[in-house]
Design an enzyme around this catalytic site. Structure first.
Site, PDB file in Angstrom:
ATOM      1  N   HIS A 123      -7.446  -8.252  -2.714  1.00  0.00           N
ATOM      2  CA  HIS A 123      -8.742  -7.636  -2.438  1.00  0.00           C
ATOM      3  C   HIS A 123      -8.707  -6.151  -2.745  1.00  0.00           C
ATOM      4  CE1 HIS A 123      -6.446  -6.985   1.267  1.00  0.00           C
ATOM      5  NE2 HIS A 123      -7.168  -5.889   1.423  1.00  0.00           N
ATOM      6  N   HIS A 160     -10.758  -2.673  -1.416  1.00  0.00           N
ATOM      7  CA  HIS A 160     -11.718  -2.095  -0.462  1.00  0.00           C
ATOM      8  C   HIS A 160     -12.721  -1.238  -1.230  1.00  0.00           C
ATOM      9  CE1 HIS A 160      -9.320  -3.120   3.176  1.00  0.00           C
ATOM     10  NE2 HIS A 160      -8.304  -3.022   2.348  1.00  0.00           N
ATOM     11  N   ARG A 206      -3.405 -12.001   3.370  1.00  0.00           N
ATOM     12  CA  ARG A 206      -4.682 -11.520   2.839  1.00  0.00           C
ATOM     13  C   ARG A 206      -4.829 -11.961   1.394  1.00  0.00           C
ATOM     14  NH1 ARG A 206      -8.035  -7.834   4.211  1.00  0.00           N
ATOM     15  NH2 ARG A 206      -9.376  -9.531   3.639  1.00  0.00           N
ATOM     16  N   TYR A 227       0.840  -1.209   0.000  1.00  0.00           N
ATOM     17  CA  TYR A 227       0.000   0.000   0.000  1.00  0.00           C
ATOM     18  C   TYR A 227       0.869   1.251   0.000  1.00  0.00           C
ATOM     19  CZ  TYR A 227      -4.253  -2.585   1.265  1.00  0.00           C
ATOM     20  OH  TYR A 227      -5.335  -3.429   1.275  1.00  0.00           O
ATOM     21  N   TYR A 282      -0.803 -10.185   0.402  1.00  0.00           N
ATOM     22  CA  TYR A 282       0.301  -9.746   1.269  1.00  0.00           C
ATOM     23  C   TYR A 282       0.137 -10.347   2.661  1.00  0.00           C
ATOM     24  CZ  TYR A 282      -3.193  -6.310   2.775  1.00  0.00           C
ATOM     25  OH  TYR A 282      -4.337  -5.710   3.220  1.00  0.00           O
TER      26      TYR A 282
END
Lengths: 242, 206
Positions: free
Chosen positions: A160, A162, A157, A108, A147
């Site tokens: 995905h 959000h 995870r 991120y 990640y």
């Protein structure tokens, strides 16, 4: 004043409970008292409105919206598209949809993310758009990477995105996550598994949509979003609802 | 067998995660991407009413501040009118009634500037006390939490507020009352939100 037209009550058994032992952060961040059920008032059945003046065309193209001129984000190029509907299966037009995600390496762009995968200099990781008159929306982006995260020592995870949606009322406000068909990490994820019902979990998995793909350019996934539906009742002399 | 109802199911919620700011407030995440971020000016320059500031912390079950929380606020104007097509009445040009609130990542303190809302009409013709609706999301919050902020200098209106009065345990109502103090001639209301444990804030299923 006539009786306000409420939204159907939220099915709390379909949503995750506040606390789930296997998603450790939820344990200390979950209320222990029961929620107080409220008959909706004007404060809940109204909500902020957004228009095309609030966003630009470029905001829904994550491949380019943070890239240097002539460059683009690295990763598998995808289209995410679908409709925002309500529980009455009616489209929700002109509503704001916002997304955010990791880059193709699972990193991120956030000052608090220290994962060792590199930042992509051409990828910001957020986008937004307004649904059209049929409730339709689309984004162009790259498929995010999986990640690791600190929960159990070896949790990953699934890929995905959000997703944040408004609807027309504060009572419809929703944040969720989109997963991708076929990802073996979905079934192992403690965050996915906060949702008790398998069919409910399936509602978060976007389907591979070859028909919407752009040959030699981008592969597509379809993701419909359903917001709370509304009763048919008179409200201030106007018919609302289904 | 019976006929099948053809309603859809609401999309289930998932946590906003630790990086909610990337999507909803990228400036706070440390980068500049949109021409305009949304939700930074709730009242706008033309709103009537008293200019106020609200400040607080969100505190978890261990007593620690939640530093990665995001709140959204929704409120009426000083006349108790929401900027929404189903509301009778107009609001001032530029009055959004809605805002996003980000914490200081180091301390968890948050705050926002707005105007004090008026009394909106509740159900069955009963006036509600002035209040601001809040929605709280963060890592570890599986479904966004709804609560309301009321004002401690509105004791009379609070006493008859139909929503405060559905809270059966009267001592819990106090968790929804923000406390006023003056700072540099500006009224500042303190509103700490406790997610769990002693003095847990009342949250609503709306």
């Amino acid at each position: 004043m006539s009786k306000p037209a409420e939204f159907y009550q939220r099915d709390r058994e379909w949503h995750p409970p506040a606390s789930s032992q296997d998603y450790k952060t939820s344990v200390a961040r979950s209320p222990q008292n029961a929620l107080i059920s409220l008959e909706q008032t004007v404060s809940e059945i109204t909500g902020p409105r957004f228009g095309h003046g609030d966003v630009t065309e470029m905001d829904r193209d994550l491949i380019h919206n943070y890239a240097k001129p002539g460059e683009s984000a690295i990763g598998e190029r995808i289209i995410v598209h679908g409709r925002v509907l309500d529980e009455n299966a009616r489209p929700v037009p002109n509503t704001l949809v916002e997304i955010w995600q990791a880059n193709a390496g699972g990193r991120y762009r956030h000052k608090k993310d220290a994962y060792l995968a590199p930042i992509d200099p051409n990828f910001g990781g957020c986008g937004r758009t307004i649904t059209d008159e049929n409730g339709y929306y689309y984004f162009r982006t790259v498929k995010p990477g999986a990640y690791p995260w600190r929960n159990w020592v070896n949790n990953w995870r699934p890929a995905h995105i959000h997703v944040s949606v408004f609807g027309t009322a504060f009572a419809q406000r929703l944040i969720t996550q989109l997963y991708f068909e076929g990802d073996p990490l979905i079934a192992k994820c403690p965050i996915v598994n906060t949702i008790p019902d398998q069919a409910a979990r399936g509602q978060l998995i976007a389907a591979l949509d070859m028909n919407a793909s752009v040959p030699l350019d981008s592969i597509a996934y379809k993701f419909d979003i359903v917001l709370r539906g509304r009763r048919s009742t008179l409200f201030e002399n106007r018919m609302e609802g289904n | 067998m019976v006929q099948k109802l053809d309603y859809l199911k609401e999309t289930p919620s998932q946590t906003a995660g630790p990086y909610v700011h990337i999507g909803l407030a990228p400036g706070a995440a440390g980068f500049d991407i949109y021409e305009r971020e949304l939700g930074w000016d709730i009242a706008g320059p033309n709103a009537k009413g008293e200019r106020i500031r609200i400040e607080g912390l969100v505190i978890d079950g261990t007593g620690s501040p939640v530093k990665d929380v995001m709140l959204e606020a929704w409120q009426a104007n000083a006349d108790g009118i929401y900027p929404h097509p189903e509301q009778a009445g107009e609001t001032e040009e530029g009055f959004k009634g809605w805002g996003r609130v980000i914490t200081n990542f180091d301390t968890g303190e948050w705050g926002f500037d707005t105007i004090k809302p008026g009394q909106a009409m509740g159900r069955n013709g009963q006036l509600m006390a002035p209040h601001i609706s809040l929605w709280i999301v963060a890592r570890g919050i599986n479904v966004g939490l709804n609560t309301r902020l009321y004002f401690d200098d509105e004791a009379e209106a609070n006493a008859t507020d139909p929503v405060l009065n559905v809270i059966e345990l009267e001592n819990r109502r106090a968790t929804l009352i923000a406390k006023r103090e003056m700072r540099d001639d500006v009224p500042v209301y303190r509103f700490d939100i406790t997610l769990q444990g002693d003095n847990e804030t009342v949250f609503f299923d709306i």
